[in-house]
Design a protein around this motif. Structure first.
Motif, mmCIF file in Angstrom:
data_model
loop_
_atom_site.group_PDB
_atom_site.id
_atom_site.type_symbol
_atom_site.label_atom_id
_atom_site.label_comp_id
_atom_site.label_asym_id
_atom_site.label_seq_id
_atom_site.Cartn_x
_atom_site.Cartn_y
_atom_site.Cartn_z
ATOM 1 N N LEU A 234 0.826 -1.205 0.000
ATOM 2 C CA LEU A 234 0.000 0.000 0.000
ATOM 3 C C LEU A 234 0.862 1.257 0.000
ATOM 4 O O LEU A 234 0.604 2.198 -0.758
ATOM 5 C CB LEU A 234 -0.936 0.006 1.216
ATOM 6 C CG LEU A 234 -2.314 -0.604 1.014
ATOM 7 C CD1 LEU A 234 -3.077 -0.647 2.316
ATOM 8 C CD2 LEU A 234 -3.108 0.150 -0.048
ATOM 9 N N GLN A 235 1.889 1.285 0.858
ATOM 10 C CA GLN A 235 2.745 2.458 0.917
ATOM 11 C C GLN A 235 3.429 2.708 -0.421
ATOM 12 O O GLN A 235 3.569 3.860 -0.858
ATOM 13 C CB GLN A 235 3.792 2.288 2.028
ATOM 14 C CG GLN A 235 3.207 2.283 3.434
ATOM 15 C CD GLN A 235 2.778 0.895 3.888
ATOM 16 O OE1 GLN A 235 2.490 0.024 3.071
ATOM 17 N NE2 GLN A 235 2.741 0.690 5.201
ATOM 18 N N ALA A 236 3.835 1.624 -1.083
ATOM 19 C CA ALA A 236 4.491 1.768 -2.386
ATOM 20 C C ALA A 236 3.540 2.346 -3.428
ATOM 21 O O ALA A 236 3.924 3.207 -4.238
ATOM 22 C CB ALA A 236 5.026 0.415 -2.853
ATOM 23 N N ARG A 237 2.293 1.883 -3.426
ATOM 24 C CA ARG A 237 1.328 2.385 -4.405
ATOM 25 C C ARG A 237 0.906 3.814 -4.076
ATOM 26 O O ARG A 237 0.633 4.615 -4.981
ATOM 27 C CB ARG A 237 0.093 1.466 -4.468
ATOM 28 C CG ARG A 237 0.386 0.031 -4.848
ATOM 29 C CD ARG A 237 1.421 -0.078 -5.953
ATOM 30 N NE ARG A 237 0.937 0.474 -7.228
ATOM 31 C CZ ARG A 237 1.726 0.735 -8.256
ATOM 32 N NH1 ARG A 237 3.027 0.547 -8.164
ATOM 33 N NH2 ARG A 237 1.204 1.213 -9.381
ATOM 34 N N ILE A 238 0.826 4.160 -2.809
ATOM 35 C CA ILE A 238 0.537 5.544 -2.408
ATOM 36 C C ILE A 238 1.620 6.470 -2.953
ATOM 37 O O ILE A 238 1.327 7.531 -3.512
ATOM 38 C CB ILE A 238 0.431 5.642 -0.872
ATOM 39 C CG1 ILE A 238 -0.897 5.027 -0.395
ATOM 40 C CG2 ILE A 238 0.541 7.092 -0.394
ATOM 41 C CD1 ILE A 238 -0.967 4.775 1.092
ATOM 42 N N ARG A 239 2.874 6.070 -2.809
ATOM 43 C CA ARG A 239 3.971 6.876 -3.348
ATOM 44 C C ARG A 239 3.904 6.935 -4.874
ATOM 45 O O ARG A 239 4.137 7.987 -5.474
ATOM 46 C CB ARG A 239 5.323 6.313 -2.894
ATOM 47 C CG ARG A 239 5.632 6.539 -1.422
ATOM 48 C CD ARG A 239 7.079 6.215 -1.122
ATOM 49 N NE ARG A 239 7.399 4.809 -1.357
ATOM 50 C CZ ARG A 239 7.290 3.860 -0.427
ATOM 51 N NH1 ARG A 239 6.871 4.158 0.782
ATOM 52 N NH2 ARG A 239 7.616 2.618 -0.714
ATOM 53 N N TYR A 240 3.598 5.799 -5.500
ATOM 54 C CA TYR A 240 3.533 5.756 -6.965
ATOM 55 C C TYR A 240 2.529 6.776 -7.498
ATOM 56 O O TYR A 240 2.786 7.453 -8.512
ATOM 57 C CB TYR A 240 3.143 4.351 -7.431
ATOM 58 C CG TYR A 240 2.929 4.259 -8.925
ATOM 59 C CD1 TYR A 240 3.996 4.056 -9.784
ATOM 60 C CD2 TYR A 240 1.637 4.385 -9.477
ATOM 61 C CE1 TYR A 240 3.806 3.985 -11.167
ATOM 62 C CE2 TYR A 240 1.443 4.312 -10.844
ATOM 63 C CZ TYR A 240 2.522 4.106 -11.678
ATOM 64 O OH TYR A 240 2.317 4.050 -13.044
ATOM 65 N N TRP A 241 1.400 6.892 -6.828
ATOM 66 C CA TRP A 241 0.354 7.803 -7.295
ATOM 67 C C TRP A 241 0.550 9.221 -6.807
ATOM 68 O O TRP A 241 -0.292 10.093 -7.037
ATOM 69 C CB TRP A 241 -1.028 7.270 -6.908
ATOM 70 C CG TRP A 241 -1.396 6.069 -7.718
ATOM 71 C CD1 TRP A 241 -1.457 4.774 -7.316
ATOM 72 C CD2 TRP A 241 -1.709 6.060 -9.123
ATOM 73 N NE1 TRP A 241 -1.788 3.945 -8.362
ATOM 74 C CE2 TRP A 241 -1.948 4.709 -9.486
ATOM 75 C CE3 TRP A 241 -1.801 7.039 -10.099
ATOM 76 C CZ2 TRP A 241 -2.285 4.337 -10.791
ATOM 77 C CZ3 TRP A 241 -2.134 6.674 -11.398
ATOM 78 C CH2 TRP A 241 -2.375 5.339 -11.731
#
Length: 266
Positions: free
Chosen positions: A237-244
Motif C-alpha cells: 500500500l505504501q508503495a502504491r501511495i507513493r507511486y500515485w
C-alpha cells in the motif's frame, strides 16, 4: 433507499466469478480515466487486488463509477459488493455499513501558487477558497479564525466550476489558497504543477473499503480486512501511495495539526 442485506455474500461472489466494486472515475489519483478512457488510480488498483485475493484474478472485477451521493446507496441496494470511492469512515456511516481498516489517511490540505505562503499563519486574514458545505469550513474557522473563506461549488477533476471563476481569482491573486481533501488537491497539482501543497494536514480522515453489514458478510469482511492489513505490513500500500504521488499521511502523522494547534512540518 433499500435496507441493508441485499448485497452478495462471499460464496455468491465466488460462484458468480467476479467482484462488483463502486469507484470514482473523476478523482485523480484515486480513481480516474486516463487518456485512453481506462480507469486507473490507487482505488482502482485496490479493487483489482481484492479481486485477486477473492477470485484469483485481478481482472475478475467489474468497476462501477458512482457519484459521491450514490457511494453508499449502491451498496445498500445490492448493486455492488464493495465501495472503494474516497469514503471516510464516520460514526454516522458505520450505522449503515461496515468499514475495512484504512487503506489511506486523507486529510484537509491547502494548495497555493503564492510563494509567500509557507505556513498556516501566512493565511491569517487572507481569502481562501473552500468547497461549499464541506467540513473544511468548520476546521479552518476553528484553527484560523481570521481566515476569510470564499465558498465555491466544485473542484471536481481538479477544476472549479466555471460559474465560480475561482481558479481565475486564485491565479490573479484575489484568492490566496484553496483548502480541500489532500487526495483531490494532489490530483489538482498533478494537472497544474504551478500550485504547491503546504506541508501539513489539518485533519486525519481514514479512507476505507465499504462493506455491507450483517453476519452473512462476515467471511467477506474478514478476507478484505486481512488483505488490507497484510498489504500494509508488506509495504504494498505504501508503495502504491507513493507511486500515485499521494503524500503519505499514514507515515507522517506528526504533520497533522491536532486540536487547532498550529503545528507545522519541516
Amino acid at each position: 433507499m433499500s435496507l441493508p442485506g441485499q448485497a452478495a455474500e462471499l460464496k455468491e461472489i465466488q460462484q458468480r466469478g467476479h467482484l462488483i466494486v463502486a469507484v470514482k472515475d473523476n478523482l485523480r489519483p484515486l480513481g480516474f480515466r486516463d487518456a485512453t478512457g481506462q480507469l486507473r488510480g490507487l482505488e482502482i488498483e485496490i479493487a483489482q487486488r481484492l479481486a485477486q485475493e477473492l477470485l484469483g484474478r485481478p481482472e475478475a472485477v467489474v468497476l462501477k463509477p458512482v457519484t459521491n451521493s450514490a457511494r453508499l446507496s449502491v451498496l445498500l441496494e445490492g448493486q455492488v459488493d464493495l465501495t472503494i470511492a474516497q469514503v471516510t469512515a464516520t460514526a454516522a456511516r458505520s450505522r449503515l455499513v461496515n468499514f475495512s481498516p484504512p487503506y489511506y489517511i486523507d486529510g484537509l490540505g491547502i494548495i497555493t501558487r503564492n510563494a509567500s505562503v509557507q505556513k498556516l499563519a501566512d493565511l491569517a486574514g487572507q481569502r481562501v477558497a473552500v468547497l461549499n458545505g464541506s467540513s473544511a469550513i468548520a476546521t479552518l474557522r476553528f484553527i484560523l479564525p481570521t481566515v476569510k473563506l470564499v465558498g465555491v461549488s466544485s473542484y471536481q477533476a481538479g477544476r472549479f466550476s466555471l460559474g465560480d471563476a475561482a481558479r481565475t481569482q486564485l491565479e490573479s491573486g484575489s484568492l490566496i489558497a484553496f483548502a480541500g481533501d489532500t487526495s483531490v488537491l494532489t490530483g489538482w497539482i498533478q494537472a497544474a504543477p504551478q500550485y504547491d501543497r503546504l506541508p501539513f494536514f489539518l485533519s486525519a480522515d481514514p479512507l476505507c473499503v465499504v462493506l455491507p453489514k450483517g453476519l452473512q458478510y462476515e467471511a467477506l469482511r474478514q478476507r478484505v480486512n486481512s488483505a488490507i492489513a497484510r498489504w500494509q505490513s508488506e509495504g504494498w500500500l505504501q508503495a502504491r501511495i507513493r507511486y500515485w504521488g499521494l503524500p503519505n499521511n499514514n507515515l507522517l502523522k506528526e504533520n497533522v495539526i491536532p486540536s487547532g494547534r498550529l503545528k507545522e512540518s519541516s
